[in-house]
Scaffold this active site. Structure first.
Site, PDB file in Angstrom:
ATOM      1  N   CYS A 336       0.838  -1.200   0.000  1.00 50.17           N
ATOM      2  CA  CYS A 336       0.000   0.000   0.000  1.00 50.17           C
ATOM      3  C   CYS A 336       0.879   1.260   0.000  1.00 50.17           C
ATOM      4  O   CYS A 336       1.540   1.538  -0.990  1.00 50.17           O
ATOM      5  CB  CYS A 336      -0.958  -0.029   1.191  1.00 50.17           C
ATOM      6  SG  CYS A 336      -2.360   1.098   1.014  1.00 50.17           S
ATOM      7  N   HIS A 434      -3.327  -5.799   1.123  1.00 54.20           N
ATOM      8  CA  HIS A 434      -3.010  -6.123   2.511  1.00 54.20           C
ATOM      9  C   HIS A 434      -3.328  -7.602   2.767  1.00 54.20           C
ATOM     10  O   HIS A 434      -4.114  -8.212   2.058  1.00 54.20           O
ATOM     11  CB  HIS A 434      -3.829  -5.258   3.466  1.00 54.20           C
ATOM     12  CG  HIS A 434      -3.467  -3.812   3.444  1.00 54.20           C
ATOM     13  ND1 HIS A 434      -2.315  -3.335   4.031  1.00 54.20           N
ATOM     14  CD2 HIS A 434      -4.104  -2.731   2.916  1.00 54.20           C
ATOM     15  CE1 HIS A 434      -2.264  -2.015   3.877  1.00 54.20           C
ATOM     16  NE2 HIS A 434      -3.319  -1.629   3.188  1.00 54.20           N
TER      17      HIS A 434
END
Length: 504
Positions: A336, A434
Site C-alpha cells: 500500500c 493487505h
C-alpha cells in the site's frame, strides 16, 4: 423482541488489554450459544478491517466479530478516527471517509452527530444480538475530555451496560491506576463498575493476594480475575503495541525480516504471520544505522505517505534502502503506502495529505502514484505470479491513491484488473493487497526460497496462519474463563437489565 445483554470493558489507559479481553468474551459468549456482537463507538486506529460490503472499521472490531463467528458490519464501529498528521485525522463514518478534522473541530462540531450515530448503531445491535461486548478507549477518567467523550461512560449509560475496568499490571502501579480511575469517576458511573480485571500478570499469584484483598476492602469493588501474561495471536490495533516489538535481529533465527517503522505506519498487522514462523526474526527499524542487510525488507502501509517519505529522508533510511538494493540481495516488499514509496513519484494535486504537490519516491519500481480524494476499500483475491509459480491469494485494499505502472509485469492478476508491480529479478515487489503474507502457500514458498539462497534446507512443515488464528481465539477464551469469574459478570449483566428473560 430480542434485546442484547451488554457488557463494557474499559481500561485505566490505552493498551491495558481491553481489546484482548473483549475478544475473549466474544468467543466465550459465542461458544455458549449466544449470538454476539462487538461494539466500539469511536475507535482511533491506523489498523483497519474491511467488511464484506467494502467498508472500513477498526481492526479490533473486525477481529472480535471473527471471534464471535459473525459478519462484521460498520454498526460495530460507526466512527473510526485515522490520524493523518499532528492534531489532524480522517474521520470515517460507517466505513467511508467523512472529513479531515482538527482535534478541536472534531470535539466542538462533531459531538452531536457522533452521539446520534452511536445511538443508531447501538439500537441496531441491541435488537439483532443476544450479547453485546462493548469496548471503551483510553481511560474513562480523562476529566478534561469527559464533558464531550463518545466512547466510555456515556456509551455505558446509553446501553445501560455494567462496566469491568481492566488494569495492566505489567506497567507497574496497577492498584494506584485502578483506585485513581475509580475515584475520578462521577458517582453514577462508579456505581456502574461491577469489578476489575488485572491483566498481563507474571509470577506467583500468592504474592499478589494481599494487594487484591486490600483493593476490595478499600474500594468495595470486586476483583473479578487476574489474567496471566500470555502471547496471543490477536491483531494489534494500536501503534502503542509496536513498543513491544524487537529492534534487533534474533541471531538464533535463520531469516532476518526487517520492517520500516515510520511515524504514520498503518495496517502493520500485515507482517503478523512472520511472527509465527519458526525461522523468522522480525524487527522494526526507524533509523538507518539499524537497517543492516536483512533477507526481507518490508515497507508497510502509511496513513500519510508523503510525510513518511520525508521521514525516510530525514533519518537516512531513504539513502540506506537504495544502497541496500544496490549492494545486497535483500528482497523488498512495499504494501500500500510502502508500494507508493517504492515508486518514482507521489503526486498530491488535491492536497489530500500535505500542502506539497509531489514528492520523489525511492525509484525502485517504475510506478507513479497520484493521491485521490476518494478512498478504495475492497476485499480482493486473485493469482500472484512469483518465481515462475502461481499462487491463489486473497486480502483487502484500503488506499486513496492510484498507481500507474510504466513498464513491467503486474504482480497479481485480479478479476477484471491487475495489481502491483515487480522488478524483473523479483527483488522489489509492490502491491496494494493487505494480508498478502497471510496466504500460506505464497509465504511458505517465499521463505523457503530465501533458505535455499542461503544454502539452507527448506522447511517442509510451516504454520497455517488462519488455523493458528482460529485456535488463538479458543486458547484466549480458555485462559480468560479459567482466570476470570465469567458467571459473576453474566449475573450482573442480567441484573442491569432488570433480570429479564436472559437466563443462563
Amino acid at each position: 423482541m430480542r434485546r442484547a445483554l451488554p457488557i463494557m470493558f474499559q481500561g485505566t489507559h490505552s493498551d491495558a488489554g481491553k481489546s484482548v479481553i473483549a475478544t475473549a468474551f466474544c468467543r466465550i459468549f459465542a461458544r455458549n450459544g449466544w449470538k454476539t456482537a462487538p461494539f466500539k463507538s469511536q475507535n482511533m486506529s491506523l489498523n483497519s478491517y474491511v467488511t464484506l460490503d467494502g467498508k472500513e472499521i477498526g481492526r479490533a472490531q473486525g477481529v472480535q466479530a471473527e471471534a464471535a463467528g459473525v459478519v462484521a458490519t460498520t454498526h460495530m464501529n460507526p466512527i473510526l478516527i485515522k490520524p493523518s498528521r499532528d492534531q489532524e485525522a480522517q474521520i470515517v463514518v460507517h466505513g467511508k471517509p467523512y472529513e479531515n478534522m482538527k482535534a478541536t473541530t472534531y470535539r466542538n462540531e462533531f459531538f452531536h452527530l457522533g452521539l446520534e450515530l452511536i445511538q443508531q448503531s447501538l439500537h441496531v445491535l441491541m435488537n439483532e444480538y443476544d450479547r453485546l461486548v462493548i469496548e471503551g478507549a483510553g481511560s474513562p477518567a480523562e476529566v478534561n475530555l469527559n464533558d464531550r467523550e463518545l466512547v466510555n461512560m456515556r456509551v455505558a449509560r446509553m446501553a445501560n451496560a455494567p462496566v469491568v475496568l481492566v488494569g495492566d499490571i505489567e506497567r507497574g502501579g496497577v492498584f494506584a491506576s485502578l483506585v485513581g480511575t475509580l475515584q475520578l469517576l462521577e458517582e453514577q458511573d462508579r456505581k456502574r463498575v461491577i469489578g476489575v480485571i488485572i491483566n498481563k500478570f507474571r509470577g506467583d499469584l500468592s504474592l499478589l493476594q494481599p494487594g487484591l484483598r486490600w483493593f476490595e476492602q478499600y474500594t468495595g469493588v470486586k476483583v473479578l480475575g487476574v489474567v496471566p501474561y500470555t502471547h496471543v495471536r490477536i491483531d494489534a490495533e494500536d501503534s502503542v503495541a509496536l513498543s513491544r516489538y524487537a529492534t534487533k535481529k534474533d541471531n538464533g533465527k535463520a531469516i532476518d525480516v526487517a520492517v520500516i517503522q515510520y511515524p504514520r505506519i498503518s495496517n502493520f498487522t500485515d507482517i503478523d504471520p512472520f511472527f509465527a514462523e519458526p525461522d523468522c526474526s522480525v524487527r522494526f527499524v526507524s533509523d538507518a544505522s539499524l537497517l543492516g542487510e536483512p533477507d526481507i525488507l518490508i515497507l508497510p502501509g502509511s496513513k500519510n505517505t508523503i510525510e513518511d517519505v520525508h521521514f525516510l529522508k530525514e533519518t537516512g533510511l531513504f539513502v540506506a534502502i537504495r544502497r541496500l538494493y544496490e549492494r545486497s540481495d535483500t528482497i523488498m516488499f512495499g504494501i500500500c503506502g510502502g508500494y507508493q514509496m517504492l515508486g518514482e513519484r507521489i503526486k498530491d494535486p488535491f492536497h489530500v495529505e500535505t500542502p506539497l504537490d509531489a514528492v520523489a519516491g525511492l525509484s525502485l519500481l517504475p510506478v507513479e502514484t497520484t493521491l485521490a480524494c476518494e478512498k478504495t476499500t475492497v476485499l480482493c483475491e486473485g493469482m500472484l505470479v512469483y518465481k515462475n509459480e502461481m499462487f491463489d491469494v486473497k486480502g483487502y485494499e484500503i488506499h486513496m491513491g492510484r498507481s500507474l505502472v510504466k513498464q513491467g509485469e503486474p504482480l497479481i492478476l485480479l478479476s477484471g484488473k491487475t495489481d502491483g508491480c515487480k522488478t524483473k529479478d523479483e527483488r522489489v515487489i509492490g502491491t496494494y493487497m493487505h494480508d498478502l503474507f497471510h496466504n500460506d502457500m505464497f509465504r511458505h514458498h517465499l521463505l523457503n526460497s530465501v533458505r535455499r539462497k542461503k544454502q539452507l534446507s527448506p522447511l517442509m512443515e510451516r504454520p497455517h496462519y488462519r488455523q493458528l488464528r482460529a485456535q488463538a481465539f479458543d486458547d484466549l477464551a480458555d485462559c480468560v474463563e479459567k482466570h476470570v469469574d465469567v458467571k459473576a459478570i453474566e449475573r450482573k449483566m442480567i441484573e442491569f437489565q432488570g433480570g429479564e428473560h436472559h437466563a443462563l
